[in-house]
Every structure is written in structure tokens, then in C-alpha cells.
Design a protein around this motif. Sequence first.
Motif: not given
Length: 90
Positions: A69-76
Motif C-alpha cells: 500500500s502506498l498512501e492507502g492505494k494498493p500498488e504491486v
Amino acid sequence: MLRLAAFLFAFIVMPVQAQTPPPIPHPIDGYLVTRAENNCLECHDKPRDIGRKRTKGAPTPAPKSHYGSLEGKPEVAAGHFNCTSCHTLR
């Protein structure tokens, strides 16, 4: 000897097979797979579809274990962008 073979199969071979990533069922010739650009993710980067029933022929979303999670956004996650290091062609 047969009991030993059965033991080894049940406790070593079967768990390894269960953890084997699914094979890639389509051609990937010409796919670019780098951290900056990954052609696989054009279809498989669908975190909102994880756990949902998919229609026949629809791409399988990358599993939850492949995301951070990067700043609450899912990221690979960094260790999961190179799909072909684990997934092989069928």
C-alpha cells in the motif's frame, strides 16, 4: 521403502505443488516486464477484483499477496513486478 516414498510425497512434494504459482496460459512474446513498465499488469492489476468471482475468459487479478500500500492505494509490491520469475508458460 514404499512407506518412505509415500511420506516424502505427502509431506514434501504435495505442499510444494500446492504453492506453485499458476502457469501463464497465453503467449507473452514481446511482453515488456520491468519495474517501470509491465505488460502483464495491463490486464492483471485489478485489486478491486481480488476475491470476486470472475467470468470465464476474464484475466485473473494478481493476488492480495502481490500488493503493498502506498498512501492507502494498493500498488504491486517491489518483489512482485517480475511475473515471469515465478510464473512460467503453460
